[in-house]
Design an enzyme around this catalytic site. Structure first.
Site, short mmCIF file in Angstrom:
data_model
loop_
_atom_site.label_atom_id
_atom_site.label_comp_id
_atom_site.label_asym_id
_atom_site.label_seq_id
_atom_site.Cartn_x
_atom_site.Cartn_y
_atom_site.Cartn_z
N HIS A 1 -5.54 5.82 2.81
CA HIS A 1 -4.27 5.08 2.86
C HIS A 1 -3.07 6.00 3.03
O HIS A 1 -2.02 5.53 3.49
CB HIS A 1 -4.15 4.16 1.66
N GLU B 1 -4.47 -3.76 9.71
CA GLU B 1 -5.46 -4.57 9.00
C GLU B 1 -5.77 -5.76 9.91
O GLU B 1 -5.23 -6.85 9.75
CB GLU B 1 -4.94 -5.05 7.64
N HIS C 1 -12.61 1.92 5.93
CA HIS C 1 -13.33 1.64 4.68
C HIS C 1 -14.84 1.62 4.92
O HIS C 1 -15.61 2.16 4.11
CB HIS C 1 -12.87 0.31 4.10
N HIS D 1 0.82 -1.21 0.00
CA HIS D 1 0.00 0.00 0.00
C HIS D 1 0.86 1.27 0.00
O HIS D 1 0.47 2.28 -0.58
CB HIS D 1 -0.97 -0.03 1.18
#
EC number: 1.14.18.1
Length: 695
Positions: A408, A353, A372, A245
């Site tokens: 991000h 995550e 998200h 990312h």
């Protein structure tokens, strides 16, 4: 045995059609028994299935083994067939875990049993949920390595294409016989907005088919949700989440500078209005609804959606953020039993995550996944209007949304704060950077018929076959024609002198813009975050002078062009077929056609950095001597069932600040490094892809 692997692949075909229909262009029929039928087909399903079987065009019948024990799927069956599926929703994660558990639990090498179990799941479950769980199982079982994962854009084209396309596609399928070549449907480059919206200048990048397929496939290889820890706990998984990312944000920022935009602004105030609007112009063919847009000026709101398993507030998120920041500041995480453990980059990735690998989910939460969800439900945070989520909550569509990059950018900032804290990560010493006896004397890029040290980009139109995803329409290929960025093939030429005996070295190649938004030279502290890794490979060095050449198409970052724009059904005699079969794992690599930033018509100044690092400090002892199933794309995807093939921290040598150099010229002064000014020049013309089928 080949037939059974073909049978598994047919389960991808036309996900919205019932299994009583024939599958594939060759019209293969699965012969169903009563135990496979859903209630709506209980009365006439077998009769319909038999009627299809009586058709002359049926090429083959697949007899299914009856299951001794029928899977129940109590959670997964709660998701309606016409609902959209998102791994960011806790309730959907539980459903996926349940299905993956069943598919993984079938005894190894009992392929008939597995096929029947998969057919039962395919018939009884939501098609998007099934596709995800089925693909994860196919990738992670040892007996299904020969089953080719099908191109997601061909199976669910509605996640990638303007909704207006499908009326034209069905008309073409119905009116034009499949024996006559069908004219491709042209997808306009500017179908989601105009350049009145400055963020739309990046639409060619955000909405690129290959980039979105990359993100979807990476999360299949590295799922964060599974009951079986072995599926999640791959070597350096959390660190790879950070690095993949981080490189996406660096590449996005490179594109922004090429389009006269500033670097993306991180989303750090979670209560401020969000100026970026996004209207995706996509319809979900599963739910027969349009994807919800986001208007400018909307805000995050507390989420209370029991149907999705979401009950989280902005206060909760801010508390999780403080706890993570404290872990970075102290260098330790607090475990559930109140003991502490030293924080490292891999652990931090698994905290951000959140998965079964998170050291303390109650304390550190699920920040990335919830970011998200908050962003996807601003239009209906309480499920008051029965609205589904926005594109940012689907792994296959999330990178289309400009707000993805603001989210991000903040996530990356958390990782960078860890890397910049000396008690967590010490700057590299000279001995960690040097390669004694190796001197890089020159570096260059060359392309056939082009200027030295100039990379040339242009626009190309490529076709994708939609027929596998056009449920309830006539067979035969129906092509959509995309316009995408591409570049002329080039090669690196590196000259090096080795004053020691013959040895191996790792070649690390990066590029970055030479100047910032204000056209000023970078400080290394900023430019190090802009360097994008183009290739990494090991070569032998003989004593004395060496010339190392490497083609751009050989990059360990990318997957071949054919893996993005391909139709496996016509590849039978293709000499690349064995390479295409490796798509299952390596398919998550970066698309080859997006390797080089766009540049500008006048040319953008970049810097090419090459490092020949000490292989003795790079090498990894793999757990066994088995041959690799594929070699491409290991930079972002690792290697199946093996350790990540580089002992250095991901992003080395730019993953952390320098304690001495203030600019790249100072940093690259070591003998085993080379720096070269290059130019990226855009030719603003559009060329047809020579691989496109004849019209």
């Amino acid at each position: 045995m080949a037939d059974i692997f073909d049978s598994f692949e047919l389960l991808y075909d036309r996900p919205g059609e019932p299994m009583i229909n024939t599958k594939g262009e060759d019209k293969v029929l699965f012969e169903l028994t009563e135990q496979f039928l859903t209630p709506e087909y209980a009365n006439n399903g077998l009769e319909l299935n038999n009627r299809f079987g009586d058709e002359e065009e049926v090429s083959r019948k697949i007899i299914l083994k009856n299951l001794d024990k029928i899977p129940e799927f109590p959670k997964a069956k709660q998701l309606p067939n016409d609902a959209d599926f998102s791994l960011f929703l806790p309730s959907h994660q539980e459903m996926a875990n349940e299905v993956i558990d069943v598919l993984m639990s079938v005894t190894e090498n009992q392929l008939q049993e597995l096929l029947s179990t998969c057919v039962y799941a395919r018939i009884n479950l939501n098609p998007q949920l099934f596709n995800y769980c089925y693909t994860v199982a196919i990738m992670h079982r040892r007996d299904t390595g020969k089953v080719r994962v099908q191109n997601y854009a061909e199976i669910f084209p509605a996640k990638f294409l303007d909704s207006q396309v499908f009326t034209q596609a069905r008309e073409a399928a119905a009116v034009i016989p499949k024996t006559i070549p069908r004219t491709p449907i042209i997808i306009p480059r500017d179908y989601t907005a105009t350049d009145l919206e400055e963020e739309h200048r990046l639409a060619y990048w955000r909405e690129d088919l290959g980039i979105n397929l990359h993100h979807w496939h990476w999360h299949l290889v590295y799922p964060f949700s599974a009951s079986d820890e072995k599926i999640v706990a791959k070597d350096r998984r959390g660190e790879l989440f950070f690095y993949m990312h981080q490189q996406i944000i660096a590449r996005y920022n490179c594109e922004r500078l090429c389009n006269s935009l500033k670097r993306v602004k991180k989303f750090s105030d979670w209560r401020e209005p969000i100026p970026e609007a996004y209207y995706p112009k996509l319809d979900s063919l599963t739910s027969a609804r349009g994807w919800p847009p986001r208007q400018a000026g909307m805000r995050w709101q507390d989420l209370k959606r029991p149907v999705d398993g979401l009950n989280v507030t902005i206060d909760d998120m801010e508390r999780y953020r403080r706890n993570i920041e404290e872990a970075i500041a102290t260098g330790n995480v607090i475990l559930p039993d109140k003991s502490t453990k030293k924080l490292d980059i891999d652990m931090l990735g698994n905290m951000m995550e959140a998965s079964v690998l998170s050291p303390n989910r109650d304390l550190y939460g699920s920040i990335h996944n919830n970011m998200h969800s908050f962003s996807a439900y601003m239009h209906d945070p309480e499920h008051r209007y029965l609205e589904s989520f926005g594109v940012i909550a689907d792994e296959a569509t999330t990178m289309r949304d400009p707000f993805f990059y603001r989210v991000h950018a903040w996530v990356d900032d958390i990782f960078q704060s860890f890397k910049e804290a000396p008690h967590n990560v010490r700057p590299y010493s000279r001995s960690q950077l040097e390669n004694p006896g190796v001197q890089v004397t020159s570096v260059a890029v060359e392309s056939a018929g082009g200027q030295q040290n100039v990379l040339n980009t242009f626009w190309m139109q490529s076709d994708v076959n939609l027929s596998k995803g056009l449920d309830f329409s006539d067979r035969g290929p129906v092509y959509a024609r995309f316009t995408h960025l591409n570049h002329r093939p080039f090669r690196y030429v590196i000259k090096a002198n080795n004053t020691a005996s013959a040895r191996r070295t790792t070649v690390r190649i990066f590029i970055a813009p030479k100047t910032d938004e204000r056209n000023l030279p970078w400080a290394l502290s900023d430019q190090r975050k802009m360097f994008i890794e183009m290739d990494r490979f090991v070569v032998p060095l003989s004593a004395g002078e060496n010339t190392i050449t490497r083609q751009s198409t050989e990059s360990s970052l990318t997957i071949p062009f054919e893996q993005t724009f391909r139709d496996l059904s016509i590849q039978g005699s293709d000499p690349r077929r064995s390479e295409l079969a490796a798509f299952n794992y390596c398919g998550c690599g970066w698309p080859q056609h997006m390797l080089v930033p766009k540049g500008t018509v006048g040319g953008v100044a970049y810097q090419l950095f090459v490092m020949l690092s000490n292989y003795e400090l790079d090498k990894i002892e793999q757990p066994d001597g088995r041959e690799l199933s594929c070699v491409e794309a290991s930079m972002f995807c690792g290697l199946k069932d093996k350790k990540y093939p580089d002992a250095r921290p991901m992003g080395y040598p730019f993953d952390r600040p320098s304690n001495s150099a203030t600019n790249i010229e100072d940093f690259s002064a070591m003998s085993n490094m080379g720096l070269q000014d290059i130019v990226i020049k855009l030719s603003d013309v559009t060329e047809p892809n020579p691989r496109n089928p004849p019209a």
